[in-house]
Design an enzyme around this catalytic site. Structure first.
Site, PDB file in Angstrom:
ATOM      1  N   GLN A  75      71.747 -92.862  -6.592  1.00  0.00           N
ATOM      2  CA  GLN A  75      71.916 -93.183  -7.929  1.00  0.00           C
ATOM      3  C   GLN A  75      72.476 -94.649  -7.815  1.00  0.00           C
ATOM      4  O   GLN A  75      73.676 -94.746  -7.325  1.00  0.00           O
ATOM      5  CB  GLN A  75      72.817 -92.357  -8.354  1.00  0.00           C
ATOM      6  CG  GLN A  75      73.380 -92.831  -9.889  1.00  0.00           C
ATOM      7  CD  GLN A  75      74.391 -91.833 -10.474  1.00  0.00           C
ATOM      8  OE1 GLN A  75      75.281 -91.468  -9.528  1.00  0.00           O
ATOM      9  NE2 GLN A  75      74.371 -91.494 -11.711  1.00  0.00           N
ATOM     10  N   GLY A  76      71.865 -95.769  -8.231  1.00  0.00           N
ATOM     11  CA  GLY A  76      72.418 -97.378  -8.194  1.00  0.00           C
ATOM     12  C   GLY A  76      73.051 -97.510  -9.522  1.00  0.00           C
ATOM     13  O   GLY A  76      72.412 -98.528 -10.258  1.00  0.00           O
ATOM     14  N   GLU A  94      74.025 -85.098 -14.735  1.00  0.00           N
ATOM     15  CA  GLU A  94      75.021 -84.889 -13.786  1.00  0.00           C
ATOM     16  C   GLU A  94      76.221 -84.231 -13.960  1.00  0.00           C
ATOM     17  O   GLU A  94      76.661 -83.338 -13.244  1.00  0.00           O
ATOM     18  CB  GLU A  94      75.658 -86.681 -13.413  1.00  0.00           C
ATOM     19  CG  GLU A  94      76.730 -86.748 -12.320  1.00  0.00           C
ATOM     20  CD  GLU A  94      76.932 -87.983 -11.988  1.00  0.00           C
ATOM     21  OE1 GLU A  94      76.552 -88.922 -12.485  1.00  0.00           O
ATOM     22  OE2 GLU A  94      77.534 -88.121 -10.837  1.00  0.00           O
TER      23      GLU A  94
HETATM   24  C1  LIG Z   1      82.367 -88.194  -5.589  1.00  0.00           C
HETATM   25  C2  LIG Z   1      81.964 -89.418  -6.339  1.00  0.00           C
HETATM   26  C3  LIG Z   1      80.492 -89.862  -6.033  1.00  0.00           C
HETATM   27  C4  LIG Z   1      80.026 -90.842  -6.471  1.00  0.00           C
HETATM   28  N1  LIG Z   1      78.612 -91.271  -6.379  1.00  0.00           N
HETATM   29  C5  LIG Z   1      78.161 -92.451  -7.049  1.00  0.00           C
HETATM   30  C6  LIG Z   1      77.085 -92.555  -6.713  1.00  0.00           C
HETATM   31  O1  LIG Z   1      76.184 -92.084  -6.142  1.00  0.00           O
HETATM   32  N2  LIG Z   1      76.497 -93.725  -7.339  1.00  0.00           N
HETATM   33  C7  LIG Z   1      77.098 -94.694  -8.147  1.00  0.00           C
HETATM   34  O2  LIG Z   1      76.507 -95.579  -8.743  1.00  0.00           O
HETATM   35  N3  LIG Z   1      78.347 -94.431  -8.116  1.00  0.00           N
HETATM   36  C8  LIG Z   1      78.988 -93.354  -7.785  1.00  0.00           C
HETATM   37  N4  LIG Z   1      80.482 -92.751  -7.759  1.00  0.00           N
HETATM   38  C9  LIG Z   1      81.190 -93.821  -8.360  1.00  0.00           C
HETATM   39  C10 LIG Z   1      81.837 -93.582  -9.743  1.00  0.00           C
HETATM   40  O3  LIG Z   1      80.764 -93.412 -10.872  1.00  0.00           O
HETATM   41  C11 LIG Z   1      82.840 -94.663  -9.937  1.00  0.00           C
HETATM   42  O4  LIG Z   1      84.011 -94.204  -9.143  1.00  0.00           O
HETATM   43  C12 LIG Z   1      83.170 -94.807 -11.530  1.00  0.00           C
HETATM   44  O5  LIG Z   1      82.184 -95.427 -11.971  1.00  0.00           O
HETATM   45  C13 LIG Z   1      84.577 -95.484 -11.484  1.00  0.00           C
HETATM   46  O6  LIG Z   1      84.608 -96.811 -11.059  1.00  0.00           O
HETATM   47  P1  LIG Z   1      85.777 -97.424 -10.246  1.00  0.00           P
HETATM   48  O7  LIG Z   1      85.824 -96.581  -8.845  1.00  0.00           O
HETATM   49  O8  LIG Z   1      85.251 -98.774  -9.948  1.00  0.00           O
HETATM   50  O9  LIG Z   1      86.972 -97.275 -11.061  1.00  0.00           O
HETATM   51  P2  LIG Z   1      87.552 -98.335 -12.069  1.00  0.00           P
HETATM   52  O10 LIG Z   1      86.662 -98.653 -13.180  1.00  0.00           O
HETATM   53  O11 LIG Z   1      88.004 -99.520 -11.217  1.00  0.00           O
HETATM   54  O12 LIG Z   1      88.828 -97.383 -12.621  1.00  0.00           O
HETATM   55  C14 LIG Z   1      89.911 -97.318 -11.754  1.00  0.00           C
HETATM   56  C15 LIG Z   1      90.894 -96.425 -12.921  1.00  0.00           C
HETATM   57  O13 LIG Z   1      91.322 -97.048 -13.755  1.00  0.00           O
HETATM   58  C16 LIG Z   1      91.043 -96.566 -15.162  1.00  0.00           C
HETATM   59  N5  LIG Z   1      90.693 -97.487 -16.012  1.00  0.00           N
HETATM   60  C17 LIG Z   1      89.566 -98.272 -15.976  1.00  0.00           C
HETATM   61  N6  LIG Z   1      89.264 -99.055 -16.959  1.00  0.00           N
HETATM   62  C18 LIG Z   1      90.408 -98.740 -17.822  1.00  0.00           C
HETATM   63  C19 LIG Z   1      90.835 -98.945 -19.371  1.00  0.00           C
HETATM   64  N7  LIG Z   1      90.352 -99.919 -19.846  1.00  0.00           N
HETATM   65  N8  LIG Z   1      92.114 -98.588 -19.672  1.00  0.00           N
HETATM   66  C20 LIG Z   1      92.741 -97.628 -19.031  1.00  0.00           C
HETATM   67  N9  LIG Z   1      92.328 -97.359 -17.610  1.00  0.00           N
HETATM   68  C21 LIG Z   1      91.291 -97.711 -17.198  1.00  0.00           C
HETATM   69  C22 LIG Z   1      90.215 -95.552 -14.808  1.00  0.00           C
HETATM   70  O14 LIG Z   1      90.092 -94.427 -15.546  1.00  0.00           O
HETATM   71  C23 LIG Z   1      90.499 -95.184 -13.188  1.00  0.00           C
HETATM   72  O15 LIG Z   1      91.377 -94.056 -13.218  1.00  0.00           O
HETATM   73  C24 LIG Z   1      80.784 -91.797  -7.360  1.00  0.00           C
HETATM   74  C25 LIG Z   1      82.139 -91.505  -7.511  1.00  0.00           C
HETATM   75  C26 LIG Z   1      82.718 -90.133  -6.742  1.00  0.00           C
HETATM   76  C27 LIG Z   1      84.092 -89.740  -6.996  1.00  0.00           C
END
Ligand SMILES: Cc1cc2nc3c(=O)[nH]c(=O)nc-3n(C[C@H](O)[C@H](O)[C@H](O)COP(=O)(O)OP(=O)(O)OC[C@H]3O[C@@H](n4cnc5c(N)ncnc54)[C@H](O)[C@@H]3O)c2cc1C
Length: 265
Positions: free
Chosen positions: A123-124, A241
């Site tokens: 999933q991209g 999902e």
């Molecule tokens: C087990 C697992 C599998 C995954 N597999 C995939 C995959 O196959 N393909 C894929 O595309 N992605 C995948 N992901 C990624 C997942 O979708 C991302 O972790 C998600 O999109 C969050 O992005 P980030 O890590 O950049 O966090 P961020 O967006 O940086 O967020 C970090 C923290 O800040 C908080 N936050 C963000 N914005 C705000 C705001 N405006 N106000 C207050 N708080 C805020 C969030 O709630 C979070 O706690 C996976 C994640 C996990 C945990």
């Protein structure tokens, strides 16, 4: 209170046991090869035990919804150590998305090998800087002749190192408002424009990856929904999902794996 399944389901249980006794494990005693797993799944689908919610024309067994029957089958397959439904992002997320929103030829081409477990997907969606705010994603796809040419980077892409194909969100309408400028493309992972770099975790395993798309190409019609409709299609995938993550069987097998790990530690 009588918590037994009742005679109808115990009869089904006996049938499933007979089927398993005849077909699993394969003869020879060696660990089953992938070809044997696939052959077994084909038989189990033909018998109506797997891919029960998938129409026959897309490689499923198209059974009437019956949660108790499904539970009996799962119990017996688990007891025999037989392969159950093919697990993964493809079966959990892409297959139901194609069933809801895919073109007929896309369903016929991709659902059968995915439910069998022959074709693995990743999933991209997420990108550096576009996680929670996914609609800000910057990976762009431009139509050049009959192909999309894709440039950008994905991150946290589970299983990308094993995947054959990726369903991904790309910006195709750069002048449209951000949610309306995204398309949902399908992309072959095994091509020169795709580079996968595993992200090693503190466990030592590398489940997640970075995926670099440097001029990756995909045919014009490998798009689910229309141009600019990718956000709506992605909502369909995310609905499935969430549903799959809440699955009690998955929670059970994860818990069992955790107990097993604790025993070995
Ligand atoms: C087990 C697992 C599998 C995954 N597999 C995939 C995959 O196959 N393909 C894929 O595309 N992605 C995948 N992901 C990624 C997942 O979708 C991302 O972790 C998600 O999109 C969050 O992005 P980030 O890590 O950049 O966090 P961020 O967006 O940086 O967020 C970090 C923290 O800040 C908080 N936050 C963000 N914005 C705000 C705001 N405006 N106000 C207050 N708080 C805020 C969030 O709630 C979070 O706690 C996976 C994640 C996990 C945990």
């Amino acid at each position: 209170m009588d918590l037994s399944y009742g005679p109808q389901y115990e009869a089904l249980r006996a049938d499933v046991r007979d089927f398993l006794a005849a077909h699993w494990p394969p003869p020879g005693g060696a660990p089953p090869a992938q070809a044997e797993v696939l052959a077994f799944r084909r038989r189990a689908i033909a018998a109506g035990y797997l891919a029960r919610g998938i129409p026959r024309r897309y490689g499923g067994s198209e059974q009437r919804p019956d949660p108790l029957a499904a539970q009996v089958i799962r119990e017996e397959f688990a007891r025999a150590g037989a392969p159950g439904e093919a697990r993964g992002i493809g079966t959990m997320m892409l297959v139901p998305t194609l069933l809801e929103r895919g073109a007929e030829w896309q369903k016929e081409r991709w659902i059968p090998p995915t439910v069998l477990g022959e074709l693995l997907w990743c999933q991209g969606y997420s990108e550096p800087g576009s996680g929670s705010d996914l609609a800000s994603l910057r990976t762009r796809a431009e139509l050049v002749g009959d192909e999309w040419v894709v440039h950008g980077q994905k991150i946290w892409t589970s299983d990308a190192q094993r995947a054959d194909l990726m369903f991904c969100l790309c910006r195709t309408e750069p002048d449209a408002p951000k949610h309306a400028g995204i398309s949902y493309l399908l992309l072959d992972m095994r091509q020169p424009g795709v580079e996968v770099r595993p992200l090693r975790e503190m466990t030592g395993h590398a489940f997640f990856n970075e995926v670099f798309l440097n001029g990756a190409r995909t045919p014009k019609d490998w798009i689910v929904g229309r141009r600019g409709e990718g956000w709506q299609v992605s909502r369909t995938t995310l609905k499935h999902e969430r549903n799959a993550i809440g699955n009690a069987d998955l929670a059970r097998s994860t818990f069992d794996a955790l107990v097993e790990l604790a025993r070995r530690a």
